[in-house]
Scaffold this motif. Sequence first.
Motif, mmCIF file in Angstrom:
data_model
loop_
_atom_site.group_PDB
_atom_site.id
_atom_site.type_symbol
_atom_site.label_atom_id
_atom_site.label_comp_id
_atom_site.label_asym_id
_atom_site.label_seq_id
_atom_site.Cartn_x
_atom_site.Cartn_y
_atom_site.Cartn_z
ATOM 1 N N GLN A 3 16.853 -41.602 -26.733
ATOM 2 C CA GLN A 3 17.156 -43.021 -26.615
ATOM 3 C C GLN A 3 18.229 -43.261 -25.550
ATOM 4 N N ASN A 4 18.145 -44.457 -24.948
ATOM 5 C CA ASN A 4 19.182 -44.840 -23.996
ATOM 6 C C ASN A 4 20.506 -45.039 -24.721
ATOM 7 N N ARG A 6 24.481 -46.568 -24.420
ATOM 8 C CA ARG A 6 25.413 -47.433 -23.699
ATOM 9 C C ARG A 6 26.661 -47.646 -24.541
ATOM 10 N N GLU A 42 23.621 -43.774 -20.369
ATOM 11 C CA GLU A 42 22.605 -42.842 -19.902
ATOM 12 C C GLU A 42 21.233 -43.416 -20.236
ATOM 13 N N ASP A 43 20.424 -43.633 -19.219
ATOM 14 C CA ASP A 43 19.076 -44.167 -19.389
ATOM 15 C C ASP A 43 18.073 -43.054 -19.133
ATOM 16 N N TRP A 44 17.088 -42.943 -20.032
ATOM 17 C CA TRP A 44 16.074 -41.890 -19.919
ATOM 18 C C TRP A 44 14.781 -42.439 -19.329
ATOM 19 N N SER A 49 16.994 -38.264 -16.898
ATOM 20 C CA SER A 49 17.916 -39.347 -17.242
ATOM 21 C C SER A 49 18.846 -39.635 -16.080
#
Length: 225
Positions: A3-4, A6, A42-44, A49
Motif C-alpha cells: 500500500q501507498n 503517506r 512512498e507510492d507503489w 516504488s
Amino acid sequence: MPQNIRTLNVNKTAGTVVDVPCTECKRSTKHKVLASADLDGEDWYGENSVQYDIHHQIVQCQGCETTSFRIISTNSEDYDFVDDHLECVESVTLYPSRNEGRTPVKDIHLLPPTVQRIYEETIKAMNNDQPVLAGIGIRALVETICKDKQATGHNLYEKIDALITVGVLTADGATILHKIRTLGNDAAHEVKPHKSDQLMLAIDVCEHLLQGVYLIPHYAKQTFK
C-alpha cells in the motif's frame, strides 16, 4: 501489492535556517522557517516504488523580516551528477516568484542591438516563469557577448577563455561563465529547467558582465572626457 504510505508532520522543519533569495534585500539571505507542513511517503507502481518528501514552509528573512512561502521537494527518481557522483535533486518553488517583475539594467539602449535583444528576451522568459527558455537565453547572451567582442575559438568554452586574453574578463569571471555555459547546455540539450536561485545568480553575473564590458566604459568616457 504494498500500500501507498503517506505521513504528514506539522512543523518538522520549523526553526531551521535556510538560504533563500529575498525580494526586499535583492540577494540570497538567511531565512528562518516559521512553520511547516512536511509530507513524506512512498507510492507503489507494481513491484517498484517512488519515495518522496515535500515540505511546505513559511519562511522569514532574518535581515528585513519579510515573509514568504517556500515548497521544497525531492524524490527517489530525480538525481543528477555533481562532482562525479549522484545527488538527489531538490525542486524549490517560492511565492511570490523571485523572478517576477525583474527589470533590465539601466541604459540598455547603450548595448549592441544583438546583445540588447537577447538580454531583454531572457528577462521576459524569467519573468514569465519559463526556466528552460531562460537557461537557453542566458547561454545565448554569453555567446553573443563573445561574438561581439570577437573572442576566437572553436566553441563557447574556448571563446570564454579568449575573453581573458582580450582583457574583457578575469580568470575568476571566466570560471563563473563556464558554470553558466553548462547551465545553458543543460537547458538547450537536456530540456532541463534550473532552479530559480540558479537562474537569478546566472543573470546577476551576466548583468555584471554587461556593466563591465559596455556600460561602465561608456559612463567613464562621458565623465572623464
